[in-house]
Each structure stands twice: as structure tokens, then as C-alpha cells.
Design an enzyme around this catalytic site. Structure first.
Site, PDB file in Angstrom:
ATOM      1  N   ASP A 209       0.833  -1.201   0.000  1.00  0.00           N
ATOM      2  CA  ASP A 209       0.000   0.000   0.000  1.00  0.00           C
ATOM      3  C   ASP A 209       0.869   1.253   0.000  1.00  0.00           C
ATOM      4  OD1 ASP A 209       0.828  -0.761   2.527  1.00  0.00           O
ATOM      5  OD2 ASP A 209      -1.045  -0.246   3.533  1.00  0.00           O
ATOM      6  N   ASP A 237      -0.855  -2.418 -13.188  1.00  0.00           N
ATOM      7  CA  ASP A 237      -1.876  -1.593 -13.835  1.00  0.00           C
ATOM      8  C   ASP A 237      -1.797  -0.147 -13.351  1.00  0.00           C
ATOM      9  OD1 ASP A 237      -2.742  -3.788 -15.193  1.00  0.00           O
ATOM     10  OD2 ASP A 237      -4.802  -3.738 -14.459  1.00  0.00           O
TER      11      ASP A 237
END
Length: 336
Positions: A209, A237
């Protein structure tokens, strides 16, 4: 002796960009002293074949991919998980290689981006162990083994030792969430870092994260990133958004003796059949296929031609141009 390549166009724009990639491979064979003409075997997979036969990935296609020298795959629509996961199994793929690089001439959020994701490709939450236990409860079992983690780490060490990573960074970064998923990501982290130490490869680590925050702010701090399966899918992505979109990202699913090569972008049904799909990712996937077969110089030729066209045009609409798929492919072929 000619290598056998299974060609699976699949759904949507796969039927437009894979023929472009095959055309490039043909031109490489015609203009190279090292490459003999390839033997292509066409096979079916995806939504259309599922509607016709009831199987998104026919057994014949699976066996062809398993026994070929390499497979070039376009995209599948709603049946993507039923196609790509078994195909990766067919070629015994244990790592998914996804480079994300910004190119001159392409409007990029972060033009300094040059990152390669090495993603574990056999387990994690994509292992397929899901259950619906009641009207209210569904479960998903996450699978992480020390053997698969070490195999990925061995590949990563070889990858950076061979100089295949970005020039601006040594070693690699391990992205994980071991502070929460202590047994699964904890095992992944321990094994990868242990292999790096055994090989004398510099390895740092980042919580995934935190990585997702830091990458857009300063992508130059990362080079090769080693990830569990789902994290590699999502984070690569994210990187695509920094370089100009999924239309630029190729990928390789690498096994010990086989490989499956595919653009990351999917079937894009909204533009399918219009002749405007960007062929870059498929052609760069073909370059990765060439490299996998040992034709490194010819893979570099393809990349150089693609980069020249991206810099000077013609470019498709997603890259700010007005070229068709055919026009952009023709320009890349001319560069070869």
C-alpha cells in the site's frame, strides 16, 4: 529448425492486434540472419468459442500451448479467468513479467517511469480456491508456498544479474503486506529476501500500500519489483496509468521451457472492430517472445522500431494521434 508458435487471437481487439504482432514476427524472420520463419498454429479461446462449444478454452488449445515453443495470445472477454489461468498452467509459467516504461512522444503522467514487475504466477488468491458456503458467506483461500516464492526469487536474481532490469536501479524491491498477512506474505517475504541474500543481490522491501502511494509520486526510486500474484496484477496496472495507458504494456508468462506472451490491455469491446486499436502492447509482447526464444538482438530491433514510431508517429487515438491499427503497424514494419 522453425519454432512452433501457437496464435490465439481471442476476443475483441485481440483479433486486430495479434495479426499485427504476427506480421512483425514475419518481417523479423525475413530480415534476420538468426531467425527462421516461424511455424504458426492457430487456436481458439474466449467468449465466442465458449458460446459455440461451451468451453472457453478447448482441450485442444490447451494441449497445443503446452507443446509449442511459445504462445501469442490476444485477449478474452467475460471468460478471461477461464482462459488465461489455464493457459499459464499449460506453459508451466511461474513468473509474469510486466515492464511499464514511458516512451518519448507519448504523453505520460510520469515520463521518468521505467519499472519491471516480476509477479508470482501460480498461487496467491488466484489459485482458485473459492467457496460459497451459504447465502451470506463466501470464502477465498490464499495459497503461498516457499517453493514457488523461491523459484520467483531465483528468476528475479538472474533477471537483475543479466542486466535486464532498468539501468537506474540495482537489485530489486519486494512489495508485500507481511505486516497484516503474516503467514502468507510473511512466508513470501522471508523466502524472497533469503534467496536474494544467498545470491548477493541487493533487495529492499516496501509494503504494497505504501508502494502504491510512492510509485506515482516518484517512480524513479523503483526498478525491478517482485510481487505476489494479486499485488503484481494491481500495481502493474497502476504503473500503466503513469506511462500512457494499458495499450503500451506487454507481458510474458515464463516457464522453464515455454512461454505465453500477451498484451495487458484486455479485449476492449468498446472499440473492437473499428480498426483503431493500439498494436504496441501486442508487438512488444512479440518482442518478449523473441527474447525468450533467444533472439535478443532481433527483440531489440523490434523495440527500437516501436520506440521510433511512438516518438515520431503515426500513433493511434489513445496516444493522441489519428492512425489506424494498420497504419501504425505498417510504420513499425517499415522501421524493421
Amino acid at each position: 529448425m522453425s519454432e512452433e508458435i501457437v496464435v490465439i487471437e481471442g476476443d475483441g481487439i485481440g483479433q486486430e492486434v495479434i495479426p499485427a504482432a504476427v506480421e512483425v514476427l514475419d518481417v523479423v524472420a525475413e530480415t534476420s540472419d538468426a531467425v527462421d520463419p516461424f511455424e504458426y498454429v492457430e487456436a481458439d479461446a474466449g467468449d465466442a468459442v465458449a458460446a459455440e462449444t461451451g468451453e472457453a478454452l478447448p482441450e485442444e488449445t490447451y494441449e497445443l500451448a503446452a507443446n509449442a515453443d511459445a504462445t501469442l495470445f490476444g485477449a478474452a472477454g467475460e471468460t478471461a479467468a477461464d482462459v488465461i489461468l489455464p493457459l499459464r498452467e499449460a506453459v508451466s509459467s511461474f513468473v509474469n513479467v510486466r515492464p511499464a516504461r514511458a516512451y518519448p512522444g507519448v504523453d505520460a503522467v510520469r515520463p521518468e517511469t521505467d519499472v519491471v514487475f516480476l509477479r508470482e504466477n501460480t498461487e496467491g488468491v488466484y489459485a482458485g480456491h473459492e467457496d460459497r458456503l451459504s447465502e451470506d458467506l463466501s470464502t477465498l483461500t490464499r495459497v503461498v508456498t516457499g517453493s514457488a516464492s523461491r523459484r520467483l526469487a531465483e528468476y528475479a536474481c538472474e533477471f537483475v544479474a543479466d542486466g535486464r532490469g532498468p539501468d537506474h536501479r540495482d537489485g530489486f524491491t519486494v512489495a508485500h503486506k507481511a505486516n497484516v498477512m503474516r503467514e502468507t506474505d510473511g512466508r513470501f517475504r522471508e523466502e524472497v529476501l533469503a534467496v536474494a541474500e544467498e545470491h548477493g543481490v541487493e533487495a529492499d522491501e516496501e509494503l504494497m500500500d505504501a508502494f502504491a502511494t510512492k510509485l506515482p509520486l516518484d517512480p524513479s526510486q523503483y526498478g525491478v519489483v517482485v510481487c505476489p500474484n494479486l499485488a503484481g496484477d494491481v500495481l502493474s496496472d497502476l504503473a500503466a496509468g503513469l506511462v500512457g495507458g494499458l495499450g503500451l504494456l506487454p507481458s510474458a508468462n515464463v516457464g522453464a521451457d515455454n512461454g505465453l506472451f500477451e498484451p495487458v490491455h484486455g479485449s476492449a469491446p468498446d472499440i473492437a472492430g473499428e480498426g483503431i486499436a493500439n498494436p504496441t502492447a501486442a508487438i512488444l509482447s512479440a518482442a518478449m517472445l523473441l527474447e525468450h526464444l533467444g533472439y535478443t538482438a532481433d527483440a531489440d530491433r523490434v523495440r527500437a522500431s516501436v520506440e521510433s514510431v511512438l516518438a515520431d508517429g503515426p500513433r493511434t487515438g489513445d496516444l493522441g494521434g489519428a492512425a489506424s491499427t494498420t497504419e501504425m503497424t505498417d510504420a513499425i514494419v517499415d522501421g524493421l
